[in-house]
Design a protein around this motif. Structure first.
Motif, PDB file in Angstrom:
ATOM      1  N   ASN A  68      -5.620   6.666   2.541  1.00 13.46           N
ATOM      2  CA  ASN A  68      -5.620   6.791   3.925  1.00 13.46           C
ATOM      3  C   ASN A  68      -4.211   6.375   4.535  1.00 13.46           C
ATOM      4  N   HIS A  69      -3.512   7.175   5.390  1.00 13.26           N
ATOM      5  CA  HIS A  69      -2.224   6.742   5.968  1.00 13.26           C
ATOM      6  C   HIS A  69      -2.162   5.522   6.517  1.00 13.26           C
ATOM      7  N   LEU A  70      -3.350   5.204   7.101  1.00 14.69           N
ATOM      8  CA  LEU A  70      -3.458   3.947   8.131  1.00 14.69           C
ATOM      9  C   LEU A  70      -3.481   2.571   6.837  1.00 14.69           C
ATOM     10  N   GLY A  92      -1.944   2.705   4.409  1.00 15.77           N
ATOM     11  CA  GLY A  92      -0.611   2.625   3.803  1.00 15.77           C
ATOM     12  C   GLY A  92       0.296   1.610   4.949  1.00 15.77           C
ATOM     13  N   HIS A  93       0.245   1.965   6.271  1.00 16.20           N
ATOM     14  CA  HIS A  93       0.861   1.147   7.119  1.00 16.20           C
ATOM     15  C   HIS A  93       0.226  -0.185   7.185  1.00 16.20           C
ATOM     16  N   ILE A  94      -0.924  -0.637   6.857  1.00 16.56           N
ATOM     17  CA  ILE A  94      -1.374  -2.061   6.873  1.00 16.56           C
ATOM     18  C   ILE A  94      -0.717  -2.715   5.786  1.00 16.56           C
ATOM     19  N   VAL A 144       0.953   0.147  15.130  1.00 19.11           N
ATOM     20  CA  VAL A 144       1.182   0.867  16.356  1.00 19.11           C
ATOM     21  C   VAL A 144       2.210   1.707  15.824  1.00 19.11           C
ATOM     22  N   SER A 145       1.720   3.087  15.858  1.00 21.26           N
ATOM     23  CA  SER A 145       2.553   4.157  15.579  1.00 21.26           C
ATOM     24  C   SER A 145       2.117   5.439  16.422  1.00 21.26           C
ATOM     25  N   GLY A 146       2.959   6.379  16.082  1.00 18.49           N
ATOM     26  CA  GLY A 146       2.559   7.673  17.057  1.00 18.49           C
ATOM     27  C   GLY A 146       1.143   8.258  17.120  1.00 18.49           C
ATOM     28  N   THR A 166       8.471   2.931   9.962  1.00 22.20           N
ATOM     29  CA  THR A 166       8.245   4.444  10.172  1.00 22.20           C
ATOM     30  C   THR A 166       7.245   5.024   8.926  1.00 22.20           C
ATOM     31  N   ASP A 167       7.075   6.117   8.827  1.00 28.24           N
ATOM     32  CA  ASP A 167       6.276   6.921   7.902  1.00 28.24           C
ATOM     33  C   ASP A 167       7.388   6.923   6.609  1.00 28.24           C
ATOM     34  N   ASN A 168       6.637   6.364   5.451  1.00 29.97           N
ATOM     35  CA  ASN A 168       7.361   6.456   4.252  1.00 29.97           C
ATOM     36  C   ASN A 168       6.160   6.480   3.093  1.00 29.97           C
TER      37      ASN A 168
HETATM   38 ZN    ZN Z   1       2.452   6.780  10.122  1.00 32.69          ZN
END
Ligand code: ZN
Ligand code: KG4
Length: 346
Positions: free
Chosen positions: A110-112, A114-116, A135-137, A304-306
């Motif tokens: 899950n992309h989220l 990943g951010h976490i 907090v992203s786009g 940012t996305d990576n």
């Molecule tokens: Zn993202």
């Protein structure tokens, strides 16, 4: 254990190799900003085509930078959602192809998440449990992170995400895409006290967010400001940018502090594209410090996305015995409540 992470969820083609869920051996991001810039936002069809054209070379570059070959990989972690379906499919099917031919595990991420978990790409990491503000786009959410894979959703945006509000306000002001970095730069030379935009704290104690009213308020103000230049002669575009930015940040700061103190955590984290903003990092750091809470924020390239953050999430899912079937599919919406171990608190 070397995990190749792949993320093609939106407008960046990313691949990274991470060792043991912590050591970034490589991280490549092929940005599509120049392709979407003329349209003022991401065009899904163009994003998918660009991913198809670059995925192979991005993965090759990630392996080269890590000085590894495909045979040195132990698994592949790939974003399966949320995101643009056509874009997600490119990464997933590329990953499936390698996993099938090399007989290595595939992990859907899950992309989220990943951010976490992007905070774990840094040397100094928070201790569990902690509160994270993403907090992203596409997202603005607060989670109580109890352990890897154990996230309790505390609140989220009811409409626009914070980054989306930056992008839309930049469009209203005719500043270009993506709006966040442009508004941050402009706000430095503006005064945040010139215009008072509304702050949506919502009902008492709420940890949810709402930014669409603020965006509308900026749009109405700008319309009037353009029509009656005399009346607002003392207000510059930079003042509007600074005033808007501070309206967003006041709410973000209040909610992360409220969530952290309510849960009694000693650590908090700030992640996602908007967390690149230096003014935001500073005011959240200051506010959490005043309450004795340590703030962790990844360096901008991991905000940012990576794909490095996807490899971290994949590593912990693999440790937990989770592997995807080759029949796994992508999901445009992938509610965090559906992630294993995640549930809504109220
Ligand atoms: Zn993202
Ligand atoms: O995490 P990210 O790369 O992609 C998503 O998952 O959405 O976040 C991109 C968002 C965009 O809306 C962009 O305008 C915003 O992050 N952003 C910023 C800054 N840098 C990127 N917002 C405010 N200030 C920045 N410096």
């Amino acid at each position: 254990m070397n995990i190749l992470g792949i993320d093609t969820s939106c407008d960046d083609t990313s691949a990274a190799v991470v060792g043991n869920g912590r050591q970034v051996l490589s991280s490549i991001v092929n940005s599509q900003v120049s392709i979407h810039h003329p349209y003022g936002g991401v065009v899904p069809e163009l994003a998918s085509r660009e991913h198809v054209g670059s995925i192979s070379s991005v993965v090759d570059r990630a392996l080269q930078q890590a000085t590894l070959s495909i045979d040195d990989l132990d698994a592949i972690a790939v974003t399966i959602g949320p995101g643009l379906v056509g874009a997600l499919l490119v990464g997933l099917y590329y990953a499936k192809g390698i996993c099938f031919s090399k007989r290595i595990p595939l992990i859907g991420v899950n992309h989220l998440e990943g951010h976490i978990l992007s905070v774990f790409l840094e040397k100094e990491v928070p201790t569990f449990p902690f509160v994270v503000l993403t907090v992203s786009g596409g997202h603005t959410s607060l989670f109580h992170v109890k352990d890897f894979g154990n996230y309790e959703l505390l609140g989220q945006t009811l409409d626009d995400a914070a980054g989306e509000a930056f992008d839309k306000v930049a469009k209203i002001l005719g500043l270009g895409y993506p709006g966040g970095p442009i508004i941050e730069e402009l706000a430095r030379s503006g005064s945040e006290d010139k215009v008072h935009f509304p702050r949506a704290y919502l009902e008492q104690g709420s940890l949810d967010f709402s930014f669409s009213g603020l965006k509308t308020s900026v749009a109405l103000f700008v319309k009037e400001w353009r029509q009656s230049n005399k009346q607002h002669a003392t207000i510059k575009v930079a003042d509007i940018a600074a005033s808007f930015q501070s309206a967003v940040f006041d709410v973000l700061v209040q909610k992360i502090v409220e969530a952290s103190t309510r849960l009694g955590v000693s650590c908090a984290a700030l992640v996602g594209g908007v967390a690149c903003n230096r003014a935001l990092r500073e005011c959240v750091k200051q506010a959490t410090l005043e309450k004795g809470i340590r703030l962790y924020c990844p360096r901008p390239q991991y905000c940012t996305d990576n794909a490095a953050m996807i490899a971290v999430a994949g590593f912990h899912r693999l440790l937990n015995g989770e592997k995807a079937d080759l029949s796994i599919d992508v999901r445009s919406k992938f509610p965090v409540e559906n992630m294993v171990g995640a549930k809504r608190s109220r």
